[in-house]
Design a protein around this motif. Structure first.
Motif, PDB file in Angstrom:
ATOM      1  N   ASP A 240      12.062   6.144 -11.731  1.00 51.00           N
ATOM      2  CA  ASP A 240      11.870   7.264 -10.807  1.00 51.00           C
ATOM      3  C   ASP A 240      10.529   7.038 -10.107  1.00 51.00           C
ATOM      4  N   CYS A 241      10.564   6.916  -8.785  1.00 54.83           N
ATOM      5  CA  CYS A 241       9.340   6.579  -8.046  1.00 54.83           C
ATOM      6  C   CYS A 241       8.805   7.816  -7.327  1.00 54.83           C
ATOM      7  N   ALA A 242       7.494   7.997  -7.419  1.00 57.86           N
ATOM      8  CA  ALA A 242       6.860   9.158  -6.787  1.00 57.86           C
ATOM      9  C   ALA A 242       5.515   8.730  -6.222  1.00 57.86           C
ATOM     10  N   PRO A 243       5.121   9.314  -5.066  1.00 56.23           N
ATOM     11  CA  PRO A 243       3.768   9.030  -4.570  1.00 56.23           C
ATOM     12  C   PRO A 243       2.742   9.673  -5.495  1.00 56.23           C
ATOM     13  N   ALA A 244       1.505   9.206  -5.427  1.00 54.44           N
ATOM     14  CA  ALA A 244       0.456   9.792  -6.270  1.00 54.44           C
ATOM     15  C   ALA A 244       0.354  11.284  -5.984  1.00 54.44           C
ATOM     16  N   PHE A 245       0.308  12.084  -6.982  1.00 54.46           N
ATOM     17  CA  PHE A 245       0.182  13.551  -6.908  1.00 54.46           C
ATOM     18  C   PHE A 245       1.382  14.227  -6.232  1.00 54.46           C
TER      19      PHE A 245
ATOM     20  N   GLY B 289       3.409  -2.058  -8.884  1.00 51.40           N
ATOM     21  CA  GLY B 289       2.752  -1.627 -10.119  1.00 51.40           C
ATOM     22  C   GLY B 289       1.548  -0.753  -9.861  1.00 51.40           C
ATOM     23  N   LEU B 290       1.229  -0.500  -8.566  1.00 49.98           N
ATOM     24  CA  LEU B 290       0.087   0.369  -8.260  1.00 49.98           C
ATOM     25  C   LEU B 290       0.350   1.792  -8.732  1.00 49.98           C
ATOM     26  N   LEU B 291       1.587   2.243  -8.588  1.00 50.80           N
ATOM     27  CA  LEU B 291       1.964   3.562  -9.110  1.00 50.80           C
ATOM     28  C   LEU B 291       3.037   3.350 -10.164  1.00 50.80           C
ATOM     29  N   PRO B 292       2.761   3.671 -11.417  1.00 50.05           N
ATOM     30  CA  PRO B 292       3.782   3.472 -12.439  1.00 50.05           C
ATOM     31  C   PRO B 292       4.956   4.439 -12.228  1.00 50.05           C
ATOM     32  N   PRO B 293       6.186   4.020 -12.569  1.00 49.93           N
ATOM     33  CA  PRO B 293       7.311   4.941 -12.381  1.00 49.93           C
ATOM     34  C   PRO B 293       7.168   6.163 -13.291  1.00 49.93           C
TER      35      PRO B 293
ATOM     36  N   GLU C 167      -5.646   8.536   2.816  1.00 47.60           N
ATOM     37  CA  GLU C 167      -6.381   7.335   3.232  1.00 47.60           C
ATOM     38  C   GLU C 167      -7.235   6.808   2.083  1.00 47.60           C
ATOM     39  N   LEU C 168      -7.874   7.751   1.380  1.00 48.56           N
ATOM     40  CA  LEU C 168      -8.707   7.367   0.241  1.00 48.56           C
ATOM     41  C   LEU C 168      -7.862   6.654  -0.818  1.00 48.56           C
ATOM     42  N   LEU C 169      -6.673   7.210  -1.070  1.00 43.13           N
ATOM     43  CA  LEU C 169      -5.795   6.596  -2.080  1.00 43.13           C
ATOM     44  C   LEU C 169      -5.389   5.192  -1.644  1.00 43.13           C
ATOM     45  N   GLN C 170      -5.062   5.062  -0.329  1.00 36.69           N
ATOM     46  CA  GLN C 170      -4.653   3.747   0.159  1.00 36.69           C
ATOM     47  C   GLN C 170      -5.814   2.748   0.078  1.00 36.69           C
ATOM     48  N   MET C 171      -7.013   3.220   0.412  1.00 43.38           N
ATOM     49  CA  MET C 171      -8.193   2.341   0.315  1.00 43.38           C
ATOM     50  C   MET C 171      -8.424   1.926  -1.133  1.00 43.38           C
ATOM     51  N   ARG C 172      -8.243   2.866  -2.056  1.00 46.53           N
ATOM     52  CA  ARG C 172      -8.456   2.542  -3.469  1.00 46.53           C
ATOM     53  C   ARG C 172      -7.410   1.539  -3.949  1.00 46.53           C
ATOM     54  N   MET C 173      -6.162   1.736  -3.458  1.00 45.30           N
ATOM     55  CA  MET C 173      -5.109   0.774  -3.823  1.00 45.30           C
ATOM     56  C   MET C 173      -5.440  -0.614  -3.264  1.00 45.30           C
ATOM     57  N   ALA C 174      -5.849  -0.644  -1.973  1.00 43.69           N
ATOM     58  CA  ALA C 174      -6.174  -1.935  -1.353  1.00 43.69           C
ATOM     59  C   ALA C 174      -7.330  -2.601  -2.094  1.00 43.69           C
ATOM     60  N   ARG C 175      -8.279  -1.795  -2.509  1.00 43.29           N
ATOM     61  CA  ARG C 175      -9.445  -2.322  -3.230  1.00 43.29           C
ATOM     62  C   ARG C 175      -9.023  -2.855  -4.605  1.00 43.29           C
TER      63      ARG C 175
END
Lengths: 523, 246
Positions: A302-307, A344-348, B153-161
């Motif tokens: 299940d994939c979700a954006p952060a927050f 893998g940046l956002l875990p499922p 944007e902050l989240l994307q920058m942190r991910m890119a970093r």
């Protein structure tokens, strides 16, 4: 026909720049004419359009030489804000240029500024929404809750509500799914409208255009005329200038003995001998690459954006080394969230992810930049000067090596962000989110080759794109995202011929679909 | 009920309640204001209890400063006593406790306004009724757009970093990471504001220009009734406080 917009030997230079951004250019747009301004990334197309109402140099610091007239009046006679009754803009990145808090506010913004009676505004807003294909239920939606493509549709409705007789549109369909892009082209370029459109890829708008104006790499007009006329006459020169050509012209350049440039694609295919199918296939489909071991596996994820809430449920997907996967779907379907989950940046939120971490090249390339110059960014990968020079050269960034990354054109930024990820061997999995946005024809062809090269090196590559022809040309496999789940997982060419499935997802078949059909019929 | 109330009478009502919290130095009154505001958020605005508790944390931390100063460092509590005396009398209990609940009450009343008001409608009302200049009003709306965009944007920058450094994304950025991201984020905000300003100008917005307004909800009789009911409720609480204004 009377003249709507005229540039007379106009050259534009940004403050602090060593040379002109564009020009000297002389061109005319007549009333009721629909013109397409073509040019490679960074040749100054956007700057030229911004100068039409005096935004450049009145609000964007710079210097202008030559004269511009709007409806016969010198542009300097009025302020850019006053010209809003004559000239409406559709900007490249609608997400950053919307004014209102809700969809209704946004669409009413232009007519409010023009002082249209308040009682008439609801009717104007409703009409513009209907014309742009925006559901009534969106009226009170907050702009912040819309996806990039949805915001672009709202920007179109706002432009229609503004009611200016001349429209200047800077890559208006860059972030739109194909159906929405086609609707935008139909509305912006309806017969009788006076419109100047800047596009990297003429494909979707070519049928609605009266005249093409192509800028060369030196920022001057290199070719001008009816679309079919200049494509038949100057296809080679346009391709050399970095301009993306429609499929028929590209096929002619690759197969000059088979495809007649004076014919439409359907007519040219009708005259092709069946034995030549393999040559056509080689041009439009990627060369087969041996598939290796599993790099990544999502199992019931299940994939979700952060927050945010879950947007995709029960996703099961395996990616292998050497595989190129196209991730397709309408605006707001959750493709970028899937990318973050794959990497893998956002875990499922549920299910499992197995495999090495991946890298994502984000839609906004600026997110990747952290140094003071393009060269310094590349030196972070490898400080050896000869390697830096080679990378700069390979990605076409040598001329801007000492510039700050934020001062690059959109296409140059995209190339730099991709170079930063692709030129290290740290990532067995690379995910490219809308990598062709802002790229010109030459850069797109180079990207296609680079993706194939990465796959041959044994990396798994996933490409999120709205450009169906690009997907077809790089990916052997495709997944279709929609309705909160994966709707298809299989060969890319098979999906591209499945018009029913594509239509249900709000997508259109690629320009190359007739070629696929022809290959299927003859083999 | 408050969600459908016009933003301007609601603003007046909330300001009156906050002023009352500032001038009345009575623990019972502060607790009553805090309780009413919390109940309104829970049952009228239907804010989930968990979110409400989360909202209280910053106010509680701020108020806790007064409380600890008063209770643990009695020598310092002279400041609070002095405050109480300046406002008209001696406090009924530990002054730190009153200050703690004053912060909580003010915080919750502010939350009532913020969580029951559509920000766009509020800015529109300011432009329509209080003559807020349109460029300023739309700049405010743009700033409100920018908050969620800056977070994304902050989240994307942190991910890119994280990608560049080859390490997993941390849930909360470390101080050095936050510091390193501050300048790119500021640059993003400036660029974004510049693009928005250009777009506003290209679409006809300029200072001093006479412009019309999309019809907005007017202040209705029901809004006036709610305003007077709120003022009445405040008066009742004041009357019920044992010593009134002290």
């Amino acid at each position: 026909m009377p003249e709507a917009l005229a540039y007379d030997r106009v050259a534009l230079r940004h403050d602090g720049a060593g040379g002109d951004a564009v020009g000297p250019v002389s061109l005319r747009l007549r009333e009721g004419e629909r013109a397409l301004l073509l040019g490679a990334s960074g040749v100054g197309k956007s700057t030229l359009v911004q100068a039409a109402t005096g935004l450049f140099p009145k609000s964007i610091p710079g210097e202008r030489r030559g004269a511009i007239r709007l409806c016969g009046r010198p542009v300097d006679d009025r302020t850019p804000a006053d010209w809003a009754d004559t000239c409406g803009y559709l900007f490249q990145d609608a997400a950053q240029t919307l004014a209102g808090f809700t969809v209704r506010d946004e669409i009413a913004f232009g007519p409010e500024n023009a002082g249209v009676a308040g009682a008439r505004l609801p009717e104007i807003v409703a009409e513009a929404m209907a014309r742009a294909g925006i559901p009534e239920t969106w009226s009170a939606r907050r702009i912040a809750t819309l996806s990039g493509g949805e915001r672009q549709c709202v920007a179109l409705a706002a432009l229609l509500a503004q009611g200016a007789p001349i429209t200047l549109a800077d890559e208006p369909a860059a972030s739109l799914a194909p159906v929405a892009a086609r609707r935008m082209a139909r509305l912006l370029l309806a017969p009788g409208r006076t419109t100047l459109v800047v596009e990297h890829k003429p494909g979707p708008v070519l049928d609605h255009i009266d005249r093409c104006i192509a800028l060369g790499r030196d920022g001057r007009v290199m070719s001008e005329g009816a679309p079919r006329q200049i494509l038949a006459r100057d296809a080679d020169a346009l391709a050399d200038a970095g301009i993306a050509l429609p499929l028929a012209a590209r096929l002619h350049l690759n197969l000059p003995d088979l495809i007649d440039p004076r014919l439409s694609l359907e007519e040219a295919l009708a005259r092709l001998p069946p034995g030549q199918a393999h040559r056509l296939r080689d041009v439009i489909l990627p060369a087969p690459i041996p598939i290796g071991e599993v790099v990544l596996r999502l199992d019931g994820a299940d994939c979700a954006p952060a927050f945010g809430p879950v947007v995709l449920r029960d996703v099961s997907l395996t990616l292998r080394a050497g595989e190129v996967l196209a991730i397709l779907g309408p605006n707001g379907a959750g493709k970028s969230t899937l990318a973050a989950c794959l990497s893998g940046l956002l875990p499922p939120r549920a299910g499992r992810r197995e495999g090495a971490a991946g890298a994502v090249a984000f839609q906004n390339p600026e997110a990747h930049f952290s140094r003071e110059s393009v060269r310094a960014e590349i030196e972070d990968i490898d400080p050896a000067p000869e390697r830096v020079s080679r990378i700069l050269d390979r990605w076409g960034l040598t001329a801007v090596a000492d510039q700050h990354p934020f001062t690059l054109s959109q296409g140059q930024k995209r190339r730099l962000s991709l170079a930063l990820l692709a030129e290290t061997d740290r990532w067995p999995l690379l995910i490219l989110d809308e990598p062709t946005a802002g790229l010109d024809g030459v850069a797109e062809a180079a990207l296609r080759d680079r993706i194939a090269g990465l796959a041959r090196e044994g990396r798994a590559v996933a490409v999120i794109t709205h450009d169906m022809d690009f997907a077809l040309s790089v990916a052997d496999r495709a997944v279709l995202v929609g309705g909160g789940a994966l709707r298809f997982d299989g060969p890319c060419a098979a999906l591209m011929r499945d018009r029913e499935r594509l239509s249900a997802a709000g997508l259109l078949p690629p320009e190359a679909a007739p070629v696929l059909d022809w290959i299927d019929r003859t083999c | 009920m408050l969600i459908s109330m016009h933003p301007l009478p609601k603003l007046v009502l909330c300001l009156l309640w906050i002023v009352a919290a500032l001038v009345v130095f009575r623990l019972s009154f502060q607790i009553a204001l805090f309780a009413v505001a919390t109940l309104v958020l829970l049952f009228d605005a239907r804010i989930p209890l968990r979110r409400l508790l989360g909202l209280m944390v910053p106010f509680a931390l701020f108020g806790f400063g007064f409380l600890t100063t008063s209770v643990l460092f009695r020598a310092e509590s002279g400041f609070a006593v002095l405050m109480a005396q300046e406002q008209g009398g001696a406090p009924e209990v530990a002054p730190g406790l009153v200050l703690f609940f004053r912060v909580m009450a003010c915080g919750m009343i502010s939350a009532v306004f913020a969580l029951t008001t559509d920000p766009g409608q509020f800015v529109r009302a300011l432009m329509q009724h209080l003559r807020l200049p349109a460029p300023m009003g739309f700049a405010l709306m743009q700033a409100m757009h920018m908050v969620p965009d800056l977070r994304a944007e902050l989240l994307q920058m942190r991910m890119a970093r994280a990608i560049r450094l080859g390490r997993p994304l941390r849930r909360v950025p470390t101080p050095p990471e936050a510091l390193a991201l501050a300048i790119p984020l500021l640059a993003y905000a400036i660029r974004r504001a510049t693009r928005a300003a250009l777009s506003f100008e290209a679409r006809g917005l300029r200072p001093g220009r006479v412009r019309s307004q999309l019809p907005q909800a007017q202040i209705s009789r029901a809004d006036w009734m709610r305003l007077f009911a709120g003022i009445g409720g405040l008066a009742l609480l004041l009357a019920m406080a044992p010593q009134g204004l002290t």
